[in-house]
Enzyme design. Structure first.
Site, PDB file in Angstrom:
ATOM      1  CB  CYS A  97       1.607 -14.921 -37.571  1.00 15.18           C
ATOM      2  SG  CYS A  97       2.143 -15.587 -35.980  1.00 15.18           S
ATOM      3  CG  HIS A 155       6.248 -14.585 -39.018  1.00 16.49           C
ATOM      4  ND1 HIS A 155       5.558 -13.402 -39.072  1.00 16.49           N
ATOM      5  CD2 HIS A 155       5.973 -15.136 -37.818  1.00 16.49           C
ATOM      6  CE1 HIS A 155       4.899 -13.235 -37.937  1.00 16.49           C
ATOM      7  NE2 HIS A 155       5.130 -14.262 -37.165  1.00 16.49           N
ATOM      8  CD  GLU A 188       6.511 -12.355 -42.460  1.00 20.47           C
ATOM      9  OE1 GLU A 188       6.020 -13.425 -42.879  1.00 20.47           O
ATOM     10  OE2 GLU A 188       6.261 -11.897 -41.336  1.00 20.47           O
TER      11      GLU A 188
HETATM   12  N1  GLN Z   1      -0.531 -12.854 -31.277  1.00 23.23           N
HETATM   13  C1  GLN Z   1      -0.485 -14.122 -31.925  1.00 23.23           C
HETATM   14  C2  GLN Z   1       0.272 -15.153 -31.112  1.00 23.23           C
HETATM   15  O1  GLN Z   1       1.012 -14.825 -30.229  1.00 23.23           O
HETATM   16  C3  GLN Z   1       0.126 -13.996 -33.311  1.00 23.23           C
HETATM   17  C4  GLN Z   1       1.544 -13.551 -33.290  1.00 23.23           C
HETATM   18  C5  GLN Z   1       2.032 -13.029 -34.614  1.00 23.23           C
HETATM   19  O2  GLN Z   1       1.244 -12.647 -35.481  1.00 23.23           O
HETATM   20  N2  GLN Z   1       3.332 -12.950 -34.773  1.00 23.23           N
HETATM   21  O3  GLN Z   1       0.132 -16.325 -31.341  1.00 23.23           O
END
Ligand code: GLN
Length: 538
Positions: free
Chosen positions: A383, A509, A511
């Protein structure tokens, strides 16, 4: 068969592991062929933990259907291998939100709206909701917080009423307490348990089973004493001794016959013994590693292990799959810079750059990514970690020195990571990110395809920003490939550097979907790449 309900409360102290006990019981019942789900009722007023800082509440877990939930739901999914949903995590905020909206609609016209019966009725409705779906034989409800707290009183009252309303053989209550060891007296102390059960009894709930968290074996005498003074049957005081791994707890609970006691209460005595073949195979590998790898986890919430719970668990699963111990070294991105990166990362076999929000620690992440890219060190970005590897590549390979994410600089002229189109009109913060499961099409002949072995995958999301496709052609020409994209929108989900032995960044994600019995493929391949890297250094 009627749906059976198990209610799990906790006393004496927080963090005793109600989630793990609930998940372990669920696992044992599932392993006997029952259909089981677990839900968590949290006594705070936030609608969900999505707006909480991880320092407050650990990781925010995301379900397939896009609910931002308590991290215990991660344990439920990891133990059961079954998806949870929005309905599996209820907060005081959600309860009040529903009741107040109904009041405004006029649903209670003429009536004074009160905690009892209106709030407790809504709690009960939600406690029974998943059971009424017909999809489950057993619904386990974990009550967050500690009995005696003001916040959890309406939940305990709802359990009291359900214990009275449901047929006795359809409802069982478990109370988890702590039996502390006083080293000066060399004694285990049962009084806190007695007081905690009394607090529950004062609220009208008689626990059927007590589970005692302890660092030392409970003697038969201590068990008898607690049974007598807490008014539970002998044999219903269960010991939960500290375990080397949370994944041992189902076995400990089986040895203590927690599942048998619950099933006896339900009148379900004729079920087969739990089939834990796969679980035991996982534990066998977990406990007998043949090698070790060192992985740097670069993030800004590293002081709090719960902030990266699912990532850490995914490494446990992927380590076992590779018969290797994964030593995760938390590295604070805020304090990482060009001057100390060599010292911090040179002993590592892989670098994972963690998800996150906001500016703090971002430049440290970029420094770590550059080091991994230039040293052929296996790299995995999740992410924000993926977004930062795009920024790093744009700056240091493409020569766009000002490249940045718009999250950091809304006025930037080089937004290689930009706000998603549908986020531009969003002003409300709660529940408005791109959340939950989306498909991703994986291009053949890429690292991502070798990892997944499939052209169509689905993973979960939680973000507002995305790879800016205006830079895609230039990035690909310079050697960073978009190997996975959303089939409908073209949103870049996976980037990789084909000339690097293992370099992958994912917008989703992964994970969140790793379990002991089905370890997540990117984590498995990343650990394998780390093992290969380590061998190549020797
Ligand atoms: N802050 C980034 C976004 O909003 C990544 C979010 C995250 O790592 N869950 O896109």
């Amino acid at each position: 068969m009627n749906t059976k309900y198990v209610f799990v409360s906790g006393g004496v102290a927080s963090s005793l592991g109600k989630g793990i006990i609930s998940a372990s019981l669920a696992k044992l019942l599932q392993a006997r062929g029952l259909r089981v789900t677990i839900q968590k009722f949290d006594p705070y007023i936030n609608i969900d933990p999505g707006t909480l800082n991880p320092y407050e509440h650990g990781e925010c877990y995301v379900t397939e259907d896009g609910a931002e939930t308590d991290l215990d739901l991660g344990h439920y999914e990891r133990f059961l291998g079954v998806h949870t949903s929005k309905a599996n995590n209820v907060t005081t905020g959600k309860i009040y939100h529903t009741v107040i909206n109904k009041e405004r609609e006029g649903a209670y016209l003429g009536k004074t709206v009160q905690i009892v019966p209106h709030i407790t009725d809504e709690i009960k409705r939600r406690m029974l909701l998943l059971g009424k779906s017909g999809k489950y034989d057993i619904v386990i409800t974990e009550i967050g917080g500690t009995v005696g707290d003001m916040e959890s009183q309406p939940f305990v009252e709802a359990v009291r009423q359900l214990q009275w309303e449901l047929p006795e053989e359809d409802c069982v209550t478990i109370h988890l307490t702590l039996v502390p060891y006083l080293s000066a007296a060399k004694e285990l102390k049962t009084k806190p348990t007695q007081h905690s059960v009394q607090a529950l009894q004062r609220a009208g709930v008689q626990p059927d089973i007590i589970v005692c968290r302890t660092e030392h074996e409970l003697t038969p005498d201590l068990r008898r004493k607690m049974a007598l003074f807490c008014n539970v049957k002998p044999g219903r005081v269960i010991q939960s001794i500290d375990a080397a791994s949370i994944y041992e707890v189902p076995l400990n609970m089986a040895a203590e016959k927690l599942d048998e006691v619950v099933l006896a209460h339900f009148g379900l005595d004729n079920l087969p013994q739990p089939d834990l073949t796969k679980w035991n195979a996982f534990l066998g590998k977990l406990n007998n590693p043949k090698d070790t790898v060192n992985i740097a986890l670069v993030g800004k919430y590293v002081e709090l292990q719960d902030a990266y719970k699912s990532i850490l668990e995914s490494f446990v699963h992927a380590g076992a799959a590779n018969e290797c111990k994964v030593k995760v070294h938390s590295i604070h991105s805020e304090y990482l810079n060009e001057g100390n990166v060599e010292e911090q990362l040179s002993g590592m076999d892989g670098v994972l750059v963690a998800p996150g929000f906001g500016e703090r620690g971002l430049e440290g992440k970029v420094v770590a990514i550059r080091y991994a890219r230039e040293h052929d060190l296996p790299f995995f970005g999740i992410c924000l970690g993926m977004q930062m590897c795009v920024v790093e590549f744009a700056r240091n390979v493409l020569g766009l020195k000002d490249a940045v994410s718009r999250e950091v600089n809304p006025q930037t002229t080089t937004p290689v990571i930009d706000l998603m189109e549908d986020q531009k009109s969003t002003t409300i913060k709660g529940g408005t990110m791109r959340l939950g499961a989306y498909d991703c099409r994986v291009e053949k002949n890429t690292l991502a395809y070798r990892i997944y072995g499939s052209e169509l995958i689905s993973e979960r999301h939680r973000h507002r920003y995305e790879f800016n496709n205006e830079y895609l052609a230039a990035m690909e020409a310079a050697g960073m490939k978009a190997s996975g994209r959303n089939p409908e929108t073209g949103l870049v989900e996976i980037v990789e550097i084909p000339s690097h032995p293992f370099f992958i960044g994912v917008q989703f994600h992964p994970e969140l979907k790793s379990t002991p019995e089905h370890p997540q493929p990117i984590f498995v391949s990343f650990v394998k790449a780390a093992l290969e890297y380590k061998a190549s250094r020797k």
